[in-house]
Design an enzyme around this catalytic site. Structure first.
Site, PDB file in Angstrom:
ATOM      1  N   ASP A   1      -0.920   5.374   2.586  1.00 25.38           N
ATOM      2  CA  ASP A   1      -0.682   6.694   1.825  1.00 25.38           C
ATOM      3  C   ASP A   1      -0.841   6.452   0.214  1.00 25.38           C
ATOM      4  OD1 ASP A   1       1.742   5.041   2.196  1.00 25.38           O
ATOM      5  OD2 ASP A   1       2.945   7.005   2.329  1.00 25.38           O
TER       6      ASP A   1
ATOM      7  N   HIS B   1       0.905  -1.260   0.087  1.00 28.42           N
ATOM      8  CA  HIS B   1      -0.063  -0.146  -0.143  1.00 28.42           C
ATOM      9  C   HIS B   1       0.873   1.355  -0.011  1.00 28.42           C
ATOM     10  CE1 HIS B   1      -0.101   0.197   4.855  1.00 28.42           C
ATOM     11  NE2 HIS B   1       0.870  -0.252   4.098  1.00 28.42           N
ATOM     12  N   HIS B   2       2.176   1.231   0.199  1.00 30.34           N
ATOM     13  CA  HIS B   2       2.921   2.552   0.246  1.00 30.34           C
ATOM     14  C   HIS B   2       3.428   2.885  -1.308  1.00 30.34           C
ATOM     15  CE1 HIS B   2       2.807   2.727   4.525  1.00 30.34           C
ATOM     16  NE2 HIS B   2       3.498   1.490   4.715  1.00 30.34           N
ATOM     17  N   ALA B   3       3.586   2.055  -2.095  1.00 31.00           N
ATOM     18  CA  ALA B   3       4.060   2.329  -3.306  1.00 31.00           C
ATOM     19  C   ALA B   3       3.302   3.321  -3.954  1.00 31.00           C
ATOM     20  CB  ALA B   3       3.993   1.060  -4.397  1.00 31.00           C
TER      21      ALA B   3
END
Length: 438
Positions: free
Chosen positions: A234, A192-194
């Site tokens: 994010d 989920h951060h990429a």
């Protein structure tokens, strides 16, 4: 009627464990334990050989970034990464077990052999895109793509990106609007951060965003994304910040300086379907239950989703190296199952991600998988890890399944809970939640 799909295999788990933060164990332990409980036979479909193409990654990520990720020189054993001792620990454990039990146990011994399987999966010695050498990609400064620090370039990075991302994307092939409900799982996904043009937080390709885009192209117009990871989701939030079709809802630790330092209520106001639930140190099962009942359910109700994607990160569990939250496996799983049971007309995609105690994570994903089929699964407090090729990995915990959750256990730590119930009331007012949850 509901159909169940999972992407997992010995091949996939070994590729997933190329990721340095998996410590060469997390995914393999998870796959093996799920298999040891004979859970794979309960699925309608098991995706064993996932993969995707460069074009799939380009549907979200920038071309310059993807060219670096898939640079063919990284599809090899890199000079600074040649030590096979750590990588081969589980294979040695499996062969020792097989010898003691006089059974066959065929496991890959090296990363090079793993890559040979990957090449056969593609159906040719080297794909056209791998053979393509882009000089511009060779000279790009990797710093601009954040391929350092917690996101280093590691051996066989292109293979990792294609297989793990492909595992999530292939789940979408079994999900269709207007047909039977599907519950689909990839415990190696959920990155989920990429971001569009850079890696972040152990995440290189955002398989969540790519899968949402693929499902929207199949006609899904109302999608809810719910993130239980310790860290703010994010990358997904940024991708759909201004979308009314995709709702993003993240429960996460929000403290000064804690990665990724986003996810405040102010951040939520910058988007359209963005809902952040910033929480404090010491979150426990009781507080999470109230958050889900009084905040998560009303917000999902507002979206009336045709599809729900749940990121089931386990770095908030008791025993995790972060030691910031104190959720139990049963408590976190119970709330995820409640979402599945409440929205029975919505298809569900369950993805993994955070979690840095490998034996805790294998227990968690095994328990959650079993709960999909039987609410009485593993309710015995004295349950022990079944005999299988990696059983010795649980030796330090005396082979007890609930080693981290039993009262009085040396593994269970009690943290001060800094979350207060009046904060939930504040969030309800902030998000305009007035009606009681039914």
């Amino acid at each position: 009627m509901t159909q169940f799909v999972i992407a997992t295999s010995t091949f996939q788990s070994q590729v997933a464990d190329l990721l340095p933060c998996n410590k060469w164990q997390k995914s393999q332990l998870t796959h093996a334990l799920i298999n040891a409980y004979s859970l794979l036979g309960k699925f309608d479909y098991v995706i064993a050989k996932p993969c995707c193409r460069k074009e799939d990654l380009l549907k979200f990520h920038s071309e310059e970034y993807v060219e670096v990720l898939l640079n063919p020189k990284y599809n090899s054993l890199l000079p600074y990464d040649e030590d096979e001792d750590s990588w081969s620990q589980l294979s040695e454990m499996a062969f020792d077990w097989a010898t003691r039990n006089n059974v066959n146990c065929h496991r890959l011994k090296s990363r090079a052999e793993l890559h040979n399987c990957y090449q056969r999966l593609q159906g040719r010695k080297r794909s056209a895109e791998e053979a393509f050498s882009n000089n511009k990609g060779e000279i790009l400064d990797i710093q601009q793509f954040n391929l350092e620090g917690d996101c280093p370039i590691f051996s066989y990075l292109p293979m990792y990106c294609k297989v793990v991302t492909g595992a999530t994307l292939m789940l979408a092939d079994y999900i269709n609007l207007g047909e039977d409900r599907t519950i689909a799982i990839n415990w190696d996904g959920g990155r989920h951060h990429a971001m569009k043009r850079k890696a972040s937080g152990f995440c290189y390709v955002n398989d969540i965003v790519l899968t949402i885009q693929k499902l929207r192209a199949k006609g899904f117009q109302r999608i809810s994304y719910v993130d239980f990871d310790l860290h703010h989701g994010d990358g997904v939030e940024n991708a759909f910040k201004y979308s009314t079709n995709v709702q993003t809802l993240s429960l996460h630790l929000f403290e000064h300086g804690f990665f990724p330092t986003t996810g405040s209520l102010i951040d939520a106001k910058k988007g359209r379907g963005v809902y952040n639930i910033p929480l404090s140190h010491g979150l426990d099962d009781e507080y999470l239950h109230k958050v889900v009942e009084e905040l998560v359910f009303p917000l999902i109700d507002r979206q009336d989703p045709q599809l729900i994607i749940i990121q089931c990160g386990g770095d908030g569990l008791i025993g995790d190296g972060y030691a910031e939250w104190q959720l139990s496996i049963k408590g976190l799983s119970r709330n995820i199952i409640k979402i599945l049971n409440r929205y029975q007309t919505s298809s569900i995609v369950l993805l993994g991600c955070g979690g840095y105690n490998e034996t805790v994570m294998s227990r968690y994903y095994t328990y959650l998988t079993g709960q999909l089929f039987d609410s009485s699964f593993l309710q015995n407090e004295d349950a022990v890890i079944p005999e299988h090729e990696f059983a010795d990995a649980y030796h330090a915990e005396h082979y007890k399944f609930w080693a981290y959750e039993t009262e009085g256990s040396l593994f269970k730590k009690t943290l001060r809970n800094d979350n207060h119930f009046d904060f939930i009331e504040k969030l309800k007012k902030t998000y305009g939640i007035t009606a009681p949850t039914i």
